[in-house]
Design an enzyme around this catalytic site. Sequence first.
Site, PDB file in Angstrom:
ATOM      1  N   HIS A 173     -10.329  81.894  13.521  1.00 15.20           N
ATOM      2  CA  HIS A 173      -9.710  81.812  12.184  1.00 15.20           C
ATOM      3  C   HIS A 173      -8.351  82.517  12.268  1.00 15.20           C
ATOM      4  O   HIS A 173      -8.292  83.735  12.356  1.00 15.20           O
ATOM      5  CB  HIS A 173     -10.661  82.523  11.205  1.00 15.20           C
ATOM      6  CG  HIS A 173     -10.173  82.665   9.800  1.00 15.20           C
ATOM      7  ND1 HIS A 173     -10.902  82.240   8.715  1.00 15.20           N
ATOM      8  CD2 HIS A 173      -9.057  83.216   9.273  1.00 15.20           C
ATOM      9  CE1 HIS A 173     -10.246  82.513   7.596  1.00 15.20           C
ATOM     10  NE2 HIS A 173      -9.124  83.109   7.909  1.00 15.20           N
ATOM     11  N   CYS A 219      -4.954  87.597   2.496  1.00 16.55           N
ATOM     12  CA  CYS A 219      -6.026  88.530   2.150  1.00 16.55           C
ATOM     13  C   CYS A 219      -5.487  89.483   1.094  1.00 16.55           C
ATOM     14  O   CYS A 219      -4.513  90.182   1.335  1.00 16.55           O
ATOM     15  CB  CYS A 219      -6.468  89.303   3.388  1.00 16.55           C
ATOM     16  SG  CYS A 219      -7.655  90.600   3.012  1.00 16.55           S
ATOM     17  N   HIS A 240      -4.256  83.160  11.000  1.00 18.83           N
ATOM     18  CA  HIS A 240      -3.248  83.110   9.938  1.00 18.83           C
ATOM     19  C   HIS A 240      -1.895  82.889  10.605  1.00 18.83           C
ATOM     20  O   HIS A 240      -1.721  83.207  11.775  1.00 18.83           O
ATOM     21  CB  HIS A 240      -3.244  84.418   9.136  1.00 18.83           C
ATOM     22  CG  HIS A 240      -4.373  84.497   8.164  1.00 18.83           C
ATOM     23  ND1 HIS A 240      -4.258  85.096   6.941  1.00 18.83           N
ATOM     24  CD2 HIS A 240      -5.638  84.044   8.236  1.00 18.83           C
ATOM     25  CE1 HIS A 240      -5.421  85.004   6.293  1.00 18.83           C
ATOM     26  NE2 HIS A 240      -6.276  84.382   7.061  1.00 18.83           N
TER      27      HIS A 240
HETATM   28 ZN    ZN Z   1      -7.975  83.675   6.332  1.00 15.11          ZN
END
Ligand code: ZN
Length: 298
Positions: free
Chosen positions: A214, A247, A216
Site C-alpha cells: 500500500h 492519513c 502513497h
Molecule cells: Zn493509504
Amino acid sequence: MSLFAPRSPADRHATVTEVGTRDGFQAERTFIATEDKAAVIEALFAAGVRSIEATSFVSPRAVPQLADAADLLARLQRPAGARVAALVPNARGAERAAAAGVDMMVCFVSASESHCQANLNKGVARALDDFREFAPIAARFGVPVRGAVAVAFGCPFEGEVAPAALLRVIEAYHAHGVRHVTLGDTTGMATPPVVERAVEAIRGRFPDVELALHFHNTRGVGLACVMAGLALGVREFESSIGGLGGCPFAPGATGNICTEDLVYLLHECGYETGISLERLCAVALQVAALLGRPLPGQ
Ligand code: ZN
C-alpha cells in the site's frame, strides 16, 4: 527475462484492492451521504474491481465520516467473487463488523511507537493486545483477518523503520493465523530499496505470508515502488480511485497511489486485473464531481 512481467502463464493475475472509500473518504471533512458512498463502490464493482476496503469500524467519534459503516455495507449489492473488507481496531469494532457482514477484517498496528500513539492513542504493545482480543471474535464468525502494518517503510516522527519493528508486528499476526499482511506506506516514505529490504526480511522469516503493498505518492515514487514489488513477486497492491486520501493523523501525508494509474501500469506490464480502465476513469470523474474538485490521478 523481464524483471517485472509475469513469471509464468499462471502468474498473470494481479489483485488491485481499492481503498478510496475508506482511506480516501476518511480525510474528507464534509460528510458524504451513505448512498453516494454506495454508488461509488457499485460503480467500482461494475468496472471489475473485486477487492475493496470499503469502510472502517473505528469509533464513530474518532472518524465521523465513517460512522455509517454498517449502513453502507447493508446497501451494497456484491457481485460474485467480490470481497468487501473493513478496518477493525478492537473487539467492539470486530463485533460490529461481523454483524454487518464484512468478508474480511483488516487490523492495523503501526511499526513505530510514535505513530501508533498518534494514530491509535496507544502504544504498539497495547495495539497488539487489542488485536489478540479481537482475532478470536473474527474466527468465531469465520471472517478472515488481514494484518496491516502502518508506517512500514518509514515513520514521520522516527524516520527509518527497522525490519525488526515490522517483524514484531507480523509475528503477533502470524501467531493468530493471519496469513495476509499489508505493508502500508502511510506517509509516502517508501523507495524501491526500502521496499526490497522489508519484503525480503519478511519473506525470510514468514514464507507462508502473502504480502500486499500500500503506497502513497507523497514524494512521487509510488508507482516506482509498485515496480519494485512486482520484481519481488508481490501480486497485490492497494490504491485509491483518483488518488484520494492521506492519513489525517500523519503530518504531510498526501494521497494514495491512484487506482487508474496502477491498473494502467499493471496491464502494460502484462498482468490481468479484471478491471476496465475506461470504466475506472469514469468512476474517478464521478468521485471528483461528488467532492467538487479535481483529483490527482493522471
Ligand atoms: Zn493509504
